[in-house]
Design a protein around this motif. Structure first.
Motif, PDB file in Angstrom:
ATOM      1  N   GLU A  17      12.800  -4.242   2.598  1.00 53.97           N
ATOM      2  CA  GLU A  17      11.450  -4.470   2.033  1.00 53.97           C
ATOM      3  C   GLU A  17      10.336  -3.704   2.843  1.00 53.97           C
ATOM      4  OE1 GLU A  17      11.325  -8.538   3.079  1.00 53.97           O
ATOM      5  OE2 GLU A  17      11.970  -9.245   1.172  1.00 53.97           O
ATOM      6  N   PRO A  18       9.165  -3.156   2.531  1.00 50.77           N
ATOM      7  CA  PRO A  18       8.329  -2.663   3.023  1.00 50.77           C
ATOM      8  C   PRO A  18       7.372  -3.470   4.019  1.00 50.77           C
ATOM      9  CG  PRO A  18       7.423  -2.987   0.654  1.00 50.77           C
ATOM     10  CD  PRO A  18       8.771  -3.523   0.835  1.00 50.77           C
ATOM     11  N   ARG A  19       8.044  -3.935   5.020  1.00 50.40           N
ATOM     12  CA  ARG A  19       7.401  -4.589   5.959  1.00 50.40           C
ATOM     13  C   ARG A  19       6.712  -3.995   7.030  1.00 50.40           C
ATOM     14  NH1 ARG A  19       7.682  -9.894   5.833  1.00 50.40           N
ATOM     15  NH2 ARG A  19       8.909 -10.744   4.515  1.00 50.40           N
ATOM     16  N   PRO A  49       5.126  -3.753  10.995  1.00 50.36           N
ATOM     17  CA  PRO A  49       4.922  -2.358  10.894  1.00 50.36           C
ATOM     18  C   PRO A  49       6.059  -1.450  11.059  1.00 50.36           C
ATOM     19  CG  PRO A  49       5.121  -3.233  13.379  1.00 50.36           C
ATOM     20  CD  PRO A  49       5.662  -4.519  12.238  1.00 50.36           C
ATOM     21  N   ALA A  50       7.302  -1.711  10.784  1.00 56.46           N
ATOM     22  CA  ALA A  50       8.647  -0.894  10.795  1.00 56.46           C
ATOM     23  C   ALA A  50       8.282   0.070   9.675  1.00 56.46           C
ATOM     24  CB  ALA A  50       9.644  -1.674  10.566  1.00 56.46           C
ATOM     25  N   ILE A  51       7.404   0.009   8.460  1.00 56.73           N
ATOM     26  CA  ILE A  51       7.298   0.799   7.613  1.00 56.73           C
ATOM     27  C   ILE A  51       6.473   1.778   8.056  1.00 56.73           C
ATOM     28  CG2 ILE A  51       5.326  -0.371   6.337  1.00 56.73           C
ATOM     29  CD1 ILE A  51       8.238   0.945   4.181  1.00 56.73           C
ATOM     30  N   ALA A  52       5.583   1.744   8.826  1.00 62.08           N
ATOM     31  CA  ALA A  52       4.763   2.938   9.162  1.00 62.08           C
ATOM     32  C   ALA A  52       5.515   3.542  10.228  1.00 62.08           C
ATOM     33  CB  ALA A  52       3.582   2.123  10.133  1.00 62.08           C
ATOM     34  N   GLN A  53       6.619   3.109  10.889  1.00 64.58           N
ATOM     35  CA  GLN A  53       7.356   3.663  11.899  1.00 64.58           C
ATOM     36  C   GLN A  53       8.162   4.678  11.319  1.00 64.58           C
ATOM     37  OE1 GLN A  53       9.412   0.890  13.979  1.00 64.58           O
ATOM     38  NE2 GLN A  53      10.276   2.157  15.527  1.00 64.58           N
ATOM     39  N   LEU A  54       8.772   4.180   9.957  1.00 65.70           N
ATOM     40  CA  LEU A  54       9.517   4.823   9.231  1.00 65.70           C
ATOM     41  C   LEU A  54       8.845   6.214   8.543  1.00 65.70           C
ATOM     42  CD1 LEU A  54      12.362   5.278   7.633  1.00 65.70           C
ATOM     43  CD2 LEU A  54      11.517   3.692   6.006  1.00 65.70           C
ATOM     44  N   GLU A  55       7.657   5.907   8.233  1.00 64.34           N
ATOM     45  CA  GLU A  55       6.782   7.124   7.508  1.00 64.34           C
ATOM     46  C   GLU A  55       6.841   8.114   8.494  1.00 64.34           C
ATOM     47  OE1 GLU A  55       5.737   7.120   4.494  1.00 64.34           O
ATOM     48  OE2 GLU A  55       4.627   8.818   4.652  1.00 64.34           O
ATOM     49  N   VAL A  56       6.090   7.814  10.051  1.00 64.84           N
ATOM     50  CA  VAL A  56       6.058   8.834  10.737  1.00 64.84           C
ATOM     51  C   VAL A  56       7.510   9.691  11.181  1.00 64.84           C
ATOM     52  CG1 VAL A  56       5.670   9.281  13.406  1.00 64.84           C
ATOM     53  CG2 VAL A  56       4.263   7.608  12.007  1.00 64.84           C
ATOM     54  N   ALA A  57       8.674   8.962  11.037  1.00 61.52           N
ATOM     55  CA  ALA A  57       9.821   9.433  11.270  1.00 61.52           C
ATOM     56  C   ALA A  57      10.273  10.351  10.260  1.00 61.52           C
ATOM     57  CB  ALA A  57      10.985   8.442  11.511  1.00 61.52           C
ATOM     58  N   ASP A 110       0.714  -1.179   0.062  1.00 61.35           N
ATOM     59  CA  ASP A 110      -0.105   0.027  -0.011  1.00 61.35           C
ATOM     60  C   ASP A 110       0.878   1.116  -0.004  1.00 61.35           C
ATOM     61  OD1 ASP A 110      -1.863   1.774   0.327  1.00 61.35           O
ATOM     62  OD2 ASP A 110      -2.756   1.221   2.153  1.00 61.35           O
ATOM     63  N   ARG A 111       1.429   1.553  -1.207  1.00 62.26           N
ATOM     64  CA  ARG A 111       2.231   2.638  -1.338  1.00 62.26           C
ATOM     65  C   ARG A 111       1.634   4.096  -0.845  1.00 62.26           C
ATOM     66  NH1 ARG A 111       6.995   1.364  -4.810  1.00 62.26           N
ATOM     67  NH2 ARG A 111       7.188   3.481  -4.703  1.00 62.26           N
ATOM     68  N   SER A 112       0.483   4.204  -1.204  1.00 65.09           N
ATOM     69  CA  SER A 112      -0.080   5.605  -0.884  1.00 65.09           C
ATOM     70  C   SER A 112      -0.328   5.996   0.279  1.00 65.09           C
ATOM     71  CB  SER A 112      -1.668   5.544  -1.493  1.00 65.09           C
ATOM     72  OG  SER A 112      -2.517   4.747  -0.937  1.00 65.09           O
ATOM     73  N   ALA A 113      -0.230   4.821   1.571  1.00 67.19           N
ATOM     74  CA  ALA A 113      -0.443   4.916   2.811  1.00 67.19           C
ATOM     75  C   ALA A 113       0.894   5.471   3.528  1.00 67.19           C
ATOM     76  CB  ALA A 113      -0.957   3.737   3.600  1.00 67.19           C
ATOM     77  N   TYR A 114       1.958   4.906   2.785  1.00 70.03           N
ATOM     78  CA  TYR A 114       3.412   5.151   3.258  1.00 70.03           C
ATOM     79  C   TYR A 114       4.151   5.823   2.092  1.00 70.03           C
ATOM     80  CZ  TYR A 114       1.086   2.231   6.273  1.00 70.03           C
ATOM     81  OH  TYR A 114       0.266   1.336   7.202  1.00 70.03           O
ATOM     82  N   PRO A 115       3.844   7.148   1.499  1.00 64.97           N
ATOM     83  CA  PRO A 115       4.446   7.526   0.437  1.00 64.97           C
ATOM     84  C   PRO A 115       6.048   7.856   0.765  1.00 64.97           C
ATOM     85  CG  PRO A 115       2.957   9.383   1.630  1.00 64.97           C
ATOM     86  CD  PRO A 115       2.762   8.071   2.183  1.00 64.97           C
TER      87      PRO A 115
END
Lengths: 205, 205
Positions: free
Chosen positions: B121-123, B125-133, B102-107
Protein backbone atom coordinates in the motif's frame (compact mmCIF):
# COMPACT_ATOMS: atom_id res chain seq x y z
CA UNK A 1 30.95 20.21 -28.06
CA UNK A 2 32.90 22.70 -25.96
CA UNK A 3 33.70 21.92 -22.34
CA UNK A 4 31.08 24.39 -21.05
CA UNK A 5 28.32 22.64 -22.98
CA UNK A 6 29.61 19.26 -21.79
CA UNK A 7 29.23 20.53 -18.22
CA UNK A 8 25.70 21.80 -18.91
CA UNK A 9 24.51 18.63 -20.57
CA UNK A 10 25.98 16.30 -17.93
CA UNK A 11 24.76 18.35 -14.97
CA UNK A 12 28.30 18.34 -13.56
CA UNK A 13 29.68 21.79 -12.58
CA UNK A 14 32.43 23.07 -14.92
CA UNK A 15 35.08 23.20 -12.18
CA UNK A 16 34.32 19.58 -11.39
CA UNK A 17 34.60 18.56 -15.07
CA UNK A 18 38.06 20.20 -15.18
CA UNK A 19 39.01 18.34 -12.00
CA UNK A 20 38.04 14.98 -13.55
CA UNK A 21 40.12 15.86 -16.64
CA UNK A 22 43.18 16.73 -14.53
CA UNK A 23 42.77 13.52 -12.54
CA UNK A 24 42.56 11.44 -15.70
CA UNK A 25 39.11 10.13 -14.76
CA UNK A 26 37.73 11.80 -17.90
CA UNK A 27 39.86 11.35 -21.05
CA UNK A 28 41.11 14.53 -22.80
CA UNK A 29 39.05 16.04 -25.60
CA UNK A 30 40.14 16.41 -29.21
CA UNK A 31 42.43 19.47 -29.35
CA UNK A 32 41.20 21.93 -32.01
CA UNK A 33 43.39 24.96 -31.23
CA UNK A 34 45.93 26.12 -28.65
CA UNK A 35 43.17 26.83 -26.13
CA UNK A 36 40.29 24.65 -27.27
CA UNK A 37 39.22 21.03 -27.27
CA UNK A 38 35.98 19.36 -28.20
CA UNK A 39 34.16 16.55 -26.45
CA UNK A 40 31.79 13.89 -27.74
CA UNK A 41 29.07 11.51 -26.56
CA UNK A 42 31.63 9.17 -25.00
CA UNK A 43 32.72 12.00 -22.70
CA UNK A 44 29.13 12.79 -21.82
CA UNK A 45 28.46 9.14 -21.00
CA UNK A 46 31.57 8.95 -18.86
CA UNK A 47 30.65 12.10 -16.93
CA UNK A 48 27.16 10.79 -16.24
CA UNK A 49 28.64 7.53 -15.01
CA UNK A 50 31.00 9.37 -12.64
CA UNK A 51 28.09 11.49 -11.44
CA UNK A 52 25.91 8.41 -10.81
CA UNK A 53 28.63 6.69 -8.85
CA UNK A 54 29.61 9.69 -6.74
CA UNK A 55 26.47 11.80 -6.26
CA UNK A 56 23.70 9.25 -6.64
CA UNK A 57 25.32 6.09 -5.23
CA UNK A 58 27.44 8.17 -2.84
CA UNK A 59 30.77 6.44 -3.53
CA UNK A 60 33.99 8.14 -2.42
CA UNK A 61 36.35 9.27 -5.18
CA UNK A 62 38.92 6.51 -4.56
CA UNK A 63 36.38 3.75 -5.14
CA UNK A 64 34.87 5.49 -8.15
CA UNK A 65 38.39 5.64 -9.60
CA UNK A 66 38.90 1.94 -8.96
CA UNK A 67 35.73 1.11 -10.90
CA UNK A 68 36.77 3.38 -13.80
CA UNK A 69 40.18 1.66 -13.89
CA UNK A 70 38.50 -1.71 -14.28
CA UNK A 71 36.39 -0.31 -17.13
CA UNK A 72 39.40 1.30 -18.84
CA UNK A 73 41.83 -1.57 -18.64
CA UNK A 74 39.80 -4.73 -19.13
CA UNK A 75 41.98 -7.49 -17.72
CA UNK A 76 41.10 -11.12 -17.51
CA UNK A 77 37.57 -12.38 -18.09
CA UNK A 78 34.36 -10.35 -17.83
CA UNK A 79 33.63 -12.43 -14.72
CA UNK A 80 36.76 -11.37 -12.90
CA UNK A 81 36.20 -7.72 -13.91
CA UNK A 82 32.68 -7.90 -12.55
CA UNK A 83 33.93 -9.35 -9.30
CA UNK A 84 36.51 -6.62 -8.77
CA UNK A 85 34.13 -3.81 -9.77
CA UNK A 86 31.26 -4.97 -7.54
CA UNK A 87 33.73 -5.50 -4.71
CA UNK A 88 35.01 -1.93 -5.14
CA UNK A 89 31.59 -0.65 -4.01
CA UNK A 90 32.26 -1.67 -0.41
CA UNK A 91 34.28 0.31 2.08
CA UNK A 92 35.55 -2.72 3.99
CA UNK A 93 38.53 -4.74 2.82
CA UNK A 94 40.47 -4.93 -0.40
CA UNK A 95 38.40 -5.24 -3.59
CA UNK A 96 41.06 -7.25 -5.39
CA UNK A 97 41.65 -9.95 -2.79
CA UNK A 98 38.78 -12.30 -3.74
CA UNK A 99 38.15 -15.43 -1.71
CA UNK A 100 39.30 -15.47 1.89
CA UNK A 101 39.87 -18.43 4.21
CA UNK A 102 40.59 -16.38 7.32
CA UNK A 103 37.70 -17.61 9.47
CA UNK A 104 38.98 -16.08 12.70
CA UNK A 105 38.78 -12.55 11.28
CA UNK A 106 35.12 -12.99 10.28
CA UNK A 107 33.66 -15.49 12.75
CA UNK A 108 30.00 -14.42 12.46
CA UNK A 109 30.10 -14.13 8.68
CA UNK A 110 31.70 -17.56 8.23
CA UNK A 111 29.17 -19.12 10.62
CA UNK A 112 26.38 -17.48 8.60
CA UNK A 113 27.73 -18.84 5.32
CA UNK A 114 28.09 -22.31 6.88
CA UNK A 115 24.44 -22.09 7.86
CA UNK A 116 23.40 -20.89 4.37
CA UNK A 117 25.19 -23.71 2.59
CA UNK A 118 25.67 -23.68 -1.20
CA UNK A 119 25.69 -20.51 -3.24
CA UNK A 120 27.56 -18.16 -0.92
CA UNK A 121 31.35 -18.00 -0.80
CA UNK A 122 33.50 -15.96 1.63
CA UNK A 123 34.48 -13.22 -0.86
CA UNK A 124 36.14 -9.98 0.16
CA UNK A 125 35.07 -7.29 0.85
CA UNK A 126 31.39 -8.28 1.18
CA UNK A 127 32.33 -10.86 3.82
CA UNK A 128 33.88 -8.06 5.95
CA UNK A 129 30.74 -5.96 5.44
CA UNK A 130 28.59 -8.93 6.52
CA UNK A 131 30.70 -9.41 9.67
CA UNK A 132 30.14 -5.76 10.68
CA UNK A 133 26.40 -6.00 10.01
CA UNK A 134 26.06 -9.25 11.99
CA UNK A 135 28.01 -7.83 14.95
CA UNK A 136 25.56 -4.91 15.02
CA UNK A 137 22.43 -7.09 15.14
CA UNK A 138 24.04 -9.21 17.86
CA UNK A 139 24.62 -6.09 19.88
CA UNK A 140 20.98 -4.96 19.75
CA UNK A 141 19.83 -8.41 20.84
CA UNK A 142 18.27 -9.59 17.56
CA UNK A 143 20.95 -12.06 16.42
CA UNK A 144 20.89 -13.62 12.97
CA UNK A 145 19.73 -17.09 13.94
CA UNK A 146 19.99 -19.89 11.42
CA UNK A 147 16.16 -19.73 11.07
CA UNK A 148 16.39 -16.09 10.10
CA UNK A 149 19.31 -16.68 7.73
CA UNK A 150 17.40 -19.54 6.14
CA UNK A 151 14.75 -16.96 5.19
CA UNK A 152 17.18 -14.40 3.77
CA UNK A 153 19.53 -16.75 1.95
CA UNK A 154 17.32 -18.17 -0.82
CA UNK A 155 15.31 -14.97 -1.39
CA UNK A 156 18.40 -12.77 -1.67
CA UNK A 157 20.09 -15.33 -3.87
CA UNK A 158 17.05 -15.50 -6.18
CA UNK A 159 16.99 -11.69 -6.45
CA UNK A 160 20.72 -11.58 -7.28
CA UNK A 161 20.43 -14.32 -9.92
CA UNK A 162 17.54 -12.53 -11.66
CA UNK A 163 19.39 -9.20 -11.52
CA UNK A 164 22.55 -10.56 -13.12
CA UNK A 165 20.68 -12.63 -15.69
CA UNK A 166 19.63 -9.39 -17.43
CA UNK A 167 23.19 -8.19 -17.92
CA UNK A 168 24.41 -7.00 -21.37
CA UNK A 169 26.77 -9.28 -23.31
CA UNK A 170 29.45 -6.68 -24.05
CA UNK A 171 32.15 -6.70 -21.36
CA UNK A 172 32.45 -3.02 -20.46
CA UNK A 173 28.69 -2.45 -20.59
CA UNK A 174 28.22 -5.52 -18.39
CA UNK A 175 30.58 -4.18 -15.73
CA UNK A 176 28.90 -0.74 -15.76
CA UNK A 177 25.48 -2.30 -15.51
CA UNK A 178 26.41 -4.68 -12.71
CA UNK A 179 28.12 -2.05 -10.60
CA UNK A 180 25.34 0.52 -10.99
CA UNK A 181 22.64 -2.11 -10.50
CA UNK A 182 24.22 -3.47 -7.33
CA UNK A 183 24.68 -0.04 -5.78
CA UNK A 184 21.58 1.77 -6.99
CA UNK A 185 19.01 -0.93 -6.23
CA UNK A 186 19.93 -1.20 -2.55
CA UNK A 187 17.72 1.79 -1.65
CA UNK A 188 14.88 0.45 -3.83
CA UNK A 189 14.92 -2.91 -2.04
CA UNK A 190 15.22 -1.21 1.37
CA UNK A 191 12.21 1.03 0.59
CA UNK A 192 10.11 -1.94 -0.56
CA UNK A 193 10.99 -3.84 2.61
CA UNK A 194 10.05 -0.89 4.83
CA UNK A 195 6.80 -0.49 2.91
CA UNK A 196 6.08 -4.19 3.44
CA UNK A 197 6.90 -3.90 7.16
CA UNK A 198 4.56 -0.93 7.51
CA UNK A 199 1.74 -2.68 5.65
CA UNK A 200 2.11 -5.87 7.67
CA UNK A 201 2.51 -4.01 10.96
CA UNK A 202 -0.64 -1.93 10.46
CA UNK A 203 -2.72 -4.83 9.15
CA UNK A 204 -5.59 -5.71 11.49
CA UNK A 205 -4.74 -9.00 13.26
CA UNK B 1 24.18 1.82 40.25
CA UNK B 2 25.73 5.30 40.08
CA UNK B 3 25.59 7.29 36.86
CA UNK B 4 29.29 6.70 36.12
CA UNK B 5 28.83 2.92 36.27
CA UNK B 6 25.71 3.23 34.11
CA UNK B 7 27.84 5.02 31.50
CA UNK B 8 30.57 2.36 31.69
CA UNK B 9 28.18 -0.54 31.39
CA UNK B 10 26.20 0.94 28.51
CA UNK B 11 29.25 2.08 26.56
CA UNK B 12 27.73 5.57 26.31
CA UNK B 13 30.06 8.43 27.37
CA UNK B 14 29.07 10.07 30.69
CA UNK B 15 28.48 13.50 29.13
CA UNK B 16 26.13 11.86 26.63
CA UNK B 17 24.22 10.06 29.40
CA UNK B 18 23.71 13.40 31.15
CA UNK B 19 22.51 14.92 27.88
CA UNK B 20 19.89 12.16 27.44
CA UNK B 21 18.74 12.75 31.05
CA UNK B 22 18.37 16.51 30.46
CA UNK B 23 16.48 15.87 27.23
CA UNK B 24 14.10 13.47 28.96
CA UNK B 25 15.09 10.62 26.63
CA UNK B 26 16.37 8.71 29.68
CA UNK B 27 14.09 8.83 32.76
CA UNK B 28 15.57 10.26 35.99
CA UNK B 29 17.18 7.89 38.51
CA UNK B 30 16.00 7.27 42.06
CA UNK B 31 17.24 10.21 44.16
CA UNK B 32 19.20 8.94 47.19
CA UNK B 33 20.73 12.20 48.46
CA UNK B 34 20.98 15.84 47.44
CA UNK B 35 23.66 15.04 44.87
CA UNK B 36 23.12 11.38 44.08
CA UNK B 37 20.72 9.17 42.19
CA UNK B 38 20.82 5.48 41.35
CA UNK B 39 19.93 3.75 38.12
CA UNK B 40 18.69 0.26 37.40
CA UNK B 41 18.47 -2.30 34.60
CA UNK B 42 15.62 -0.42 32.92
CA UNK B 43 17.95 2.58 32.52
CA UNK B 44 20.69 0.37 31.13
CA UNK B 45 18.27 -1.19 28.66
CA UNK B 46 17.02 2.23 27.57
CA UNK B 47 20.57 3.57 27.06
CA UNK B 48 21.51 0.56 24.97
CA UNK B 49 18.38 1.08 22.87
CA UNK B 50 19.25 4.76 22.30
CA UNK B 51 22.80 3.78 21.42
CA UNK B 52 21.62 1.13 18.94
CA UNK B 53 19.27 3.55 17.22
CA UNK B 54 21.74 6.44 17.01
CA UNK B 55 25.23 4.93 16.70
CA UNK B 56 24.51 1.57 15.15
CA UNK B 57 21.46 2.30 12.99
CA UNK B 58 22.65 5.88 12.42
CA UNK B 59 19.31 7.59 13.16
CA UNK B 60 19.29 11.33 13.84
CA UNK B 61 18.25 12.41 17.35
CA UNK B 62 14.82 13.71 16.26
CA UNK B 63 13.76 10.36 14.85
CA UNK B 64 15.22 8.44 17.79
CA UNK B 65 13.13 10.68 20.05
CA UNK B 66 9.98 9.97 17.99
CA UNK B 67 10.50 6.23 18.43
CA UNK B 68 11.05 6.62 22.19
CA UNK B 69 7.83 8.66 22.41
CA UNK B 70 5.88 5.85 20.80
CA UNK B 71 7.41 3.39 23.29
CA UNK B 72 6.69 5.66 26.28
CA UNK B 73 3.12 6.62 25.49
CA UNK B 74 1.52 3.55 23.94
CA UNK B 75 -1.50 4.89 22.08
CA UNK B 76 -3.93 2.90 20.02
CA UNK B 77 -3.25 -0.69 19.01
CA UNK B 78 0.13 -2.40 18.84
CA UNK B 79 -0.37 -2.36 15.04
CA UNK B 80 -0.68 1.40 14.82
CA UNK B 81 2.30 1.87 17.17
CA UNK B 82 4.36 -0.43 14.98
CA UNK B 83 3.37 1.51 11.87
CA UNK B 84 4.36 4.88 13.36
CA UNK B 85 7.62 3.56 14.82
CA UNK B 86 8.77 1.81 11.64
CA UNK B 87 7.77 4.90 9.64
CA UNK B 88 9.88 7.08 11.96
CA UNK B 89 13.01 5.32 10.64
CA UNK B 90 12.77 7.11 7.30
CA UNK B 91 13.96 10.61 6.61
CA UNK B 92 11.35 11.36 3.95
CA UNK B 93 7.84 12.46 4.83
CA UNK B 94 5.78 12.50 8.00
CA UNK B 95 5.81 9.26 10.03
CA UNK B 96 2.28 9.81 11.35
CA UNK B 97 0.48 10.42 8.08
CA UNK B 98 -0.12 6.80 7.06
CA UNK B 99 -1.78 6.02 3.74
CA UNK B 100 -1.48 8.57 0.97
CA UNK B 101 -3.53 8.95 -2.20
CA UNK B 102 -1.45 11.73 -3.73
CA UNK B 103 -0.33 9.91 -6.87
CA UNK B 104 1.07 13.00 -8.58
CA UNK B 105 3.65 13.54 -5.82
CA UNK B 106 4.97 9.98 -6.15
CA UNK B 107 4.39 8.97 -9.78
CA UNK B 108 7.11 6.30 -10.01
CA UNK B 109 6.30 4.77 -6.64
CA UNK B 110 2.56 4.54 -7.40
CA UNK B 111 3.29 3.00 -10.80
CA UNK B 112 5.56 0.46 -9.06
CA UNK B 113 2.86 -0.47 -6.54
CA UNK B 114 0.30 -0.80 -9.35
CA UNK B 115 2.68 -3.19 -11.05
CA UNK B 116 3.27 -5.16 -7.81
CA UNK B 117 -0.44 -5.60 -7.12
CA UNK B 118 -1.66 -6.91 -3.75
CA UNK B 119 0.34 -6.62 -0.57
CA UNK B 120 1.85 -3.18 -0.97
CA UNK B 121 0.00 0.00 0.00
CA UNK B 122 1.17 3.60 -0.57
CA UNK B 123 2.19 4.30 3.05
CA UNK B 124 4.17 7.33 4.10
CA UNK B 125 7.09 7.81 4.46
CA UNK B 126 8.33 4.64 2.75
CA UNK B 127 6.47 5.60 -0.43
CA UNK B 128 8.45 8.87 -0.55
CA UNK B 129 11.68 6.92 0.01
CA UNK B 130 10.72 4.55 -2.83
CA UNK B 131 10.05 7.50 -5.17
CA UNK B 132 13.55 8.90 -4.53
CA UNK B 133 15.17 5.50 -5.05
CA UNK B 134 13.26 4.89 -8.31
CA UNK B 135 14.15 8.33 -9.65
CA UNK B 136 17.83 7.52 -9.04
CA UNK B 137 17.76 4.21 -10.96
CA UNK B 138 15.91 5.95 -13.83
CA UNK B 139 18.66 8.52 -13.95
CA UNK B 140 21.47 5.97 -14.28
CA UNK B 141 19.59 4.22 -17.09
CA UNK B 142 18.59 1.01 -15.26
CA UNK B 143 14.88 1.69 -14.70
CA UNK B 144 12.75 -0.51 -12.49
CA UNK B 145 10.82 -2.32 -15.20
CA UNK B 146 7.75 -4.34 -14.27
CA UNK B 147 9.82 -7.51 -14.89
CA UNK B 148 12.38 -6.36 -12.35
CA UNK B 149 9.72 -5.32 -9.84
CA UNK B 150 8.02 -8.66 -10.29
CA UNK B 151 11.25 -10.25 -9.01
CA UNK B 152 11.64 -7.96 -5.99
CA UNK B 153 8.00 -7.80 -4.89
CA UNK B 154 7.30 -11.36 -3.77
CA UNK B 155 10.81 -12.02 -2.37
CA UNK B 156 10.86 -8.83 -0.30
CA UNK B 157 7.30 -9.44 0.85
CA UNK B 158 8.19 -12.99 1.95
CA UNK B 159 11.21 -11.71 3.87
CA UNK B 160 9.10 -9.06 5.62
CA UNK B 161 6.35 -11.54 6.55
CA UNK B 162 8.86 -13.95 8.08
CA UNK B 163 10.60 -11.14 9.96
CA UNK B 164 7.42 -9.84 11.55
CA UNK B 165 6.05 -13.30 12.32
CA UNK B 166 8.76 -13.71 14.98
CA UNK B 167 7.73 -10.59 16.89
CA UNK B 168 7.15 -10.74 20.69
CA UNK B 169 3.55 -10.59 21.93
CA UNK B 170 4.05 -7.78 24.46
CA UNK B 171 3.32 -4.37 22.89
CA UNK B 172 6.39 -2.34 23.85
CA UNK B 173 8.78 -5.22 23.21
CA UNK B 174 7.10 -5.75 19.83
CA UNK B 175 7.65 -2.14 18.81
CA UNK B 176 11.30 -2.19 19.93
CA UNK B 177 11.90 -5.45 18.09
CA UNK B 178 10.21 -4.32 14.89
CA UNK B 179 11.99 -0.99 14.73
CA UNK B 180 15.42 -2.43 15.48
CA UNK B 181 14.85 -5.38 13.16
CA UNK B 182 13.77 -3.17 10.27
CA UNK B 183 16.70 -0.79 10.63
CA UNK B 184 19.48 -3.16 11.66
CA UNK B 185 18.86 -5.89 9.12
CA UNK B 186 19.12 -3.59 6.11
CA UNK B 187 22.96 -3.82 6.11
CA UNK B 188 22.80 -7.61 6.60
CA UNK B 189 20.54 -8.04 3.57
CA UNK B 190 22.67 -5.60 1.53
CA UNK B 191 25.86 -7.51 2.40
CA UNK B 192 24.29 -10.86 1.48
CA UNK B 193 23.12 -9.43 -1.87
CA UNK B 194 26.59 -8.06 -2.65
CA UNK B 195 28.12 -11.38 -1.70
CA UNK B 196 25.66 -13.14 -4.01
CA UNK B 197 26.45 -10.69 -6.83
CA UNK B 198 30.17 -11.28 -6.39
CA UNK B 199 29.76 -15.06 -6.33
CA UNK B 200 27.52 -15.08 -9.41
CA UNK B 201 29.69 -12.56 -11.26
CA UNK B 202 32.88 -14.53 -10.71
CA UNK B 203 31.30 -17.89 -11.49
CA UNK B 204 32.74 -19.46 -14.65
CA UNK B 205 30.10 -19.24 -17.38
Amino acid sequence: VQISELADRSGVPLARVKFYLREGMLPPGLVTSATRATYDDAHLHRLRLIRSLTSVAGLPLARTRKILEVLDAPEGSVESMLGVAVAALSSEGDPTSGLTTDRSAYPRAFAALDSLGEGYEPRMPAIAQLEVALAAVDEVGIPATSERLAVYGPHVRAIAEAELAGIPVDGTAAVEYAVLGTAMYEPVIAALRRLAHQCIATRPA
